[in-house]
Design a protein around this motif. Structure first.
Motif, short mmCIF file in Angstrom:
data_model
loop_
_atom_site.label_atom_id
_atom_site.label_comp_id
_atom_site.label_asym_id
_atom_site.label_seq_id
_atom_site.Cartn_x
_atom_site.Cartn_y
_atom_site.Cartn_z
N TYR A 73 0.74 -1.21 -0.14
CA TYR A 73 0.06 0.08 0.11
C TYR A 73 0.96 1.28 -0.19
O TYR A 73 0.84 2.13 -0.69
N HIS A 74 1.78 1.17 0.95
CA HIS A 74 2.88 2.62 1.11
C HIS A 74 3.71 2.74 -0.28
O HIS A 74 4.03 3.66 -0.46
N ILE A 75 4.19 1.52 -0.80
CA ILE A 75 4.80 1.73 -2.05
C ILE A 75 4.03 2.34 -3.11
O ILE A 75 4.51 3.14 -3.89
N ILE A 76 2.85 1.81 -3.38
CA ILE A 76 1.97 2.56 -4.47
C ILE A 76 1.71 3.99 -3.90
O ILE A 76 1.78 4.92 -4.87
N LEU A 77 1.47 4.44 -2.73
CA LEU A 77 1.48 5.85 -2.38
C LEU A 77 2.64 6.38 -2.79
O LEU A 77 2.53 7.53 -3.59
N LEU A 78 3.78 5.61 -2.61
CA LEU A 78 4.98 6.62 -2.99
C LEU A 78 5.18 6.94 -4.59
O LEU A 78 5.78 7.77 -5.03
N ALA A 79 4.71 5.67 -5.25
CA ALA A 79 4.82 5.77 -6.72
C ALA A 79 3.96 6.87 -7.18
O ALA A 79 4.29 7.69 -8.12
N ARG A 80 2.45 6.96 -6.73
CA ARG A 80 1.66 8.05 -7.26
C ARG A 80 2.36 9.56 -6.70
O ARG A 80 2.16 10.22 -7.83
N ALA A 81 3.00 9.44 -5.51
CA ALA A 81 3.56 10.86 -5.32
C ALA A 81 4.96 11.48 -6.33
O ALA A 81 5.02 12.30 -6.88
N VAL A 82 5.61 10.27 -6.79
CA VAL A 82 6.78 10.46 -7.57
C VAL A 82 6.23 10.69 -8.97
O VAL A 82 6.87 11.63 -9.72
N ILE A 83 5.44 9.85 -9.51
CA ILE A 83 4.65 9.92 -11.03
C ILE A 83 4.11 11.44 -10.91
O ILE A 83 4.19 11.95 -12.14
N PHE A 84 3.87 12.18 -10.01
CA PHE A 84 3.29 13.50 -9.96
C PHE A 84 4.28 14.36 -10.52
O PHE A 84 3.86 15.58 -11.10
N HIS A 85 5.46 14.24 -10.28
CA HIS A 85 6.51 15.25 -10.74
C HIS A 85 6.86 15.05 -12.07
O HIS A 85 7.73 15.72 -12.70
N PHE A 86 6.29 14.13 -12.73
CA PHE A 86 6.60 13.75 -14.26
C PHE A 86 5.36 14.13 -15.01
O PHE A 86 4.70 12.71 -15.25
N PRO A 87 4.76 15.10 -15.43
CA PRO A 87 3.62 15.15 -16.22
C PRO A 87 3.80 14.38 -17.49
O PRO A 87 4.77 14.24 -17.98
N GLN A 88 2.62 13.71 -17.65
CA GLN A 88 2.46 13.03 -19.00
C GLN A 88 1.25 13.27 -19.62
O GLN A 88 0.26 13.97 -19.07
N PRO A 89 0.92 13.06 -20.86
CA PRO A 89 -0.22 13.20 -21.56
C PRO A 89 -1.37 12.64 -20.88
O PRO A 89 -1.30 11.65 -19.94
N GLU A 90 -2.75 13.37 -21.13
CA GLU A 90 -3.81 12.87 -20.42
C GLU A 90 -4.16 11.41 -20.72
O GLU A 90 -4.37 10.74 -19.90
N ASP A 91 -3.78 10.96 -21.79
CA ASP A 91 -4.30 9.33 -22.29
C ASP A 91 -3.28 8.44 -21.25
O ASP A 91 -3.62 7.38 -20.74
N SER A 92 -2.05 8.89 -21.19
CA SER A 92 -1.00 8.06 -20.41
C SER A 92 -1.56 8.03 -18.88
O SER A 92 -1.45 6.88 -18.28
#
Length: 358
Positions: free
Chosen positions: A251-270
């Motif tokens: 659970y907390h690893i997924i929380l961390l992954a979501r937090a890290v991904i936020f710093h790398f904007p991606q296209p809406e579809d992705s």
């Protein structure tokens, strides 16, 4: 019932504009319902028993008993929310009750998750001090201090989650809404996820690893313990860390992954594809966190020598009472059979049932 947002709880109705990116609510629904049901079936009676057993230890001024009793009570409260979450998941992640009920249930659920984590740290720290500094700790380990620490943990975590009651829930007051589904990432939510990972998982994990390693090393050096006792300590030390990782790491690893991904904007579809792919693992990982409530009584409480003795004493009393009751019933049956036989002999000898000589 998922990530606890900071700014708002996402409550999506059928007419939401995000239906094109709707998570796969049906995926993993059956395993999650079975998981919640199994944890409730095992955890409820186990924690009811351990609440009683640990309270007996508290009444005998046992310091560790304070933390164990608090943990069992916390787990019971935690388990009380599972029927609602199981029903919510079983009908396709659709919350049929009010917005206030959603907030209260989520508040209880997440509060007790982190109260449980911090109490596990207290238990390991107390065992470490008692084993490694057995002489020096006699004046430090006091029941009143343990009670104040447990109370402080409950209050701090409870106050930290109070903002959930003031959050705007969008259309949450309407019928047919979602409850605590993963929110769209924002700077605030990302910061909160980092804090939960570090404070609610990483630091407790390090505490558990350091204290249990210290306990294990000290016990292995001891010459006054039997091999069986050392093996039991080794098993407990490893099981504590493994259980924590299994229940809380995904659970907390997924929380961390979501937090890290936020710093790398991606296209809406992705972004949409990523959210959909992460949804099922996310829900299952949160479900795994509930397993801790069912295993705690077995791992911590029943591994305590004092509580095992208390349990054996209680079971012996129950067996003795059952044996005495069985003997009493058997004696009554013999007397009844003897009286019935005597009456039968009398009636056969004297059909009128009159005594001899009448």
């Amino acid at each position: 019932m998922h990530e606890l947002p900071v700014t708002e709880t996402i409550s999506l109705t059928k007419n939401t504009s995000l239906t094109g990116c709707e998570p796969p609510y049906d995926e993993g629904r059956l395993p999650l319902v079975l998981l919640y049901s199994g944890v409730l079936a095992v955890g409820l009676p186990a924690n009811l028993l351990t609440v009683y057993l640990t309270w007996l230890q508290v009444s005998r001024k046992n310091v560790l008993g304070v933390y164990l009793w608090s943990l069992s009570l916390c787990d019971l409260t935690y388990l009380g929310t599972l029927p609602l979450w199981a029903h919510y998941v079983s009908i396709g992640h659709w919350w049929p009750w009010s917005s206030a009920a959603c907030k209260l249930t989520g508040y209880i659920f997440f509060n007790n998750m982190y109260i449980s984590i911090f109490l596990l740290c207290c238990i390991s720290c107390d065992r470490y001090v008692a084993v490694v500094y057995s002489v020096e700790s006699r004046g430090l380990r006091r029941q009143r201090v343990a009670a104040l620490i447990a109370l402080a943990i409950v209050l701090l975590v409870a106050v930290g989650h109070i903002p959930v009651f003031t959050m705007r829930e969008g259309n949450g007051a309407e019928a047919g809404c979602r409850c605590f589904e993963p929110s769209q990432s924002s700077a605030t939510v990302t910061g909160f996820n980092y804090a939960r990972f570090v404070v609610g998982f990483l630091i407790p994990l390090l505490v558990l690893m350091v204290t249990n390693r210290g306990i294990l090393a000290n016990v292995q050096r001891s010459t006054g313990l039997r091999r069986e006792q050392k093996e039991r300590v080794r098993w407990l030390a490893v099981a504590v860390v493994v259980l924590f990782l299994v229940c809380f790491a995904p659970y907390h690893i997924i929380l961390l992954a979501r937090a890290v991904i936020f710093h790398f904007p991606q296209p809406e579809d992705s972004t949409c594809l990523l959210e959909r792919n992460m949804y099922t693992p996310y829900t299952i990982s949160l479900g795994l966190s509930t397993v801790n409530s069912a295993v705690n009584p077995i791992l911590y409480v029943l591994s305590s020598d004092n509580i095992r003795k208390e349990l054996r004493r209680g079971l012996a009393q129950i067996c003795d009472r059952a044996t005495l009751r069985a003997r009493s019933d058997s004696s009554k049956n013999k007397i009844q059979m003897q009286n019935s036989t005597e009456l039968k002999l009398v009636t056969e000898t004297h059909p009128g049932g009159k005594p001899v000589g009448s």
